[in-house]
Structure formats: C-alpha cells, structure tokens
Design a protein around this motif. Structure first.
Motif: not given
Length: 244
Positions: A13, A187-196, A199
């Motif tokens: 991943k 921009d990994t899978e985990w970072q994409k879940t952070k609130p906008q 980010r």
C-alpha cells in the motif's frame, strides 16, 4: 551481474506499493518480496497486479512488533531461495496516545517496530548478502521538524535518521550503501481520511500547496538504486514545507 532482488516491508500500500512499481519498472530489478501487516485480500490483489511487470513477486504477512519477526522473515525468504540485495524498510507504526497517558509498553512497541526490527533484520541478512547492496529507509520530515502528533513516531523517525548515519561505518566493510528518504505529507490512504480543514492547514504550510503523491516518493527509491553515489544521505521530499 544478476538483477536486484528487492525486499520492501509494508510494500502493498501507499509509498511501499509505489516504490515496488517504480523498482519493478527498472531493468536492474528482477524480483520483489513485499510484506504486509494485515488485509491479505489487498496484498494478494497487489501481487497479482504487479505480475504485469513480468517479474517475480512474493508477499508475506509480518508483524514487525514481534521480536521474532526478523528470524521469521529470513526463514520465509530462505525457503524460497530469495536473498535480497536491496532492503527497503518502509513499514512503521505509530501511537497517538498523549504523553500524559502513554504507557511504557506502547512506547516500546513503536521502537520495536520502527527501530529494532530493521536493525536486527539487517543483522540476520548481512552475512549472506552479496557486497554492494543497498539498504534504504522511509524516514519522515517529522523526524526533522518535530511537529508529529505522536511523540513515539516523531522520536523513532529521528532515530531512523540517526541509524542511517551510524550504519554507514558498519556497512562500509561489506560495500553496502545506506540511504534514507524523509518525505513530508504524502497523499496515502491514511492521509486522505483527514478532515479537509486539517488538510488545508497543512497545504498552506507547503510552498507547492499540495501533498506529495506516493509515486513521487517511490521514484526516489529507484533513483538511489541507480545512482550509486548516494550513501549516508537523508533525502528530504517536502514540497517546500514551512516555507513561511
């Protein structure tokens, strides 16, 4: 000279997967061995997709918090006659418990995974490795700029950088190189879940105003394989983090 056999921990991943793709695209690489911590379904799908490069792909499940993991992985690779010439330590764990509540057990677990595991796997594999190998680590910009939410993560990433610098002397007799990449926000899978909003706050601190793509980090792991003067270097890939 034979083609490189590459071991990538945490290779199914994110950055690890991107590194696997970049390295398999290199004519210098003949095979890869990828470890994963969980999600076998994803790992098997990843291996199947990587077969499109026409090269040998192995996967194995591994718990890097287990002190026996180095011996376990060595035995699994030996059973398949797989001897890596390029070790890429990408797998790591974190613990976001506040300092006031952090237990010794949780602290030690992060050190076991991020520092002890790679050190003792190198020890296990070193006698059999052909001279001229490469050992690489995924460090972190949070090991340079101590802003990590996780105290254990930030400290162990700083320790990874120190490990790289100290290994140079110990690996010199074997003619092995050791290099680290310290990416910023990827921009990994985990970072994409952070609130906008979070980010956006991070992006405002980066001169390029965006997170790195995993492929941009993976490409650097191919570069250090092909450029043999990298040794003892910790390469930052920050996009201009904290430019103001």
């Amino acid at each position: 000279m034979g083609k490189e056999a590459v071991l990538i921990t945490g290779g199914t991943k994110g950055i690890g997967r991107a590194a696997a793709e970049a390295l398999l695209a290199s004519p210098k690489v003949g095979s890869v061995w990828l470890t994963f911590a969980r999600d076998r379904e994803n790992a098997e799908r990843c291996a199947e997709e990587l077969q499109s490069f026409g090269k040998e792909v192995h996967i194995s499940e591994l718990d890097i918090t287990d002190p026996q993991a180095p011996k376990q992985l060595k035995a699994e690779m030996e059973a398949e006659a797989f001897l890596p010439s390029y070790l890429l330590f990408n797998a790591n764990i974190t613990d976001r418990t506040p300092l006031e509540e952090l237990s010794e057990t949780a602290w030690a677990r992060v050190f076991q995974a991020n520092i002890h595991f790679p050190t003792f796997l190198i020890q296990e594999l070193l006698p059999a490795m052909v001279p001229g190998g490469l050992i690489a680590f995924t460090g972190s910009l949070m090991g340079i700029h101590p802003h990590s939410v996780s105290l254990a993560y930030g400290v162990t990433k700083s320790a990874v950088h120190a490990l790289i610098l100290n290994l140079v002397k110990h690996l010199e007799p074997y003619q092995h190189r050791v290099v680290g990449i310290a990416p910023g926000f990827v921009d990994t899978e985990w970072q994409k879940t952070k609130p906008q909003q979070i980010r956006t706050n991070i992006e405002n601190k980066i001169a390029l105003h965006r997170f790195a793509e995993p492929e941009e980090v993976g490409a650097v792991f191919r570069t250090i394989l092909e450029n043999k003067y990298f040794n003892g270097d910790i390469i930052t890939l920050s996009g201009g983090y904290s430019y103001r």
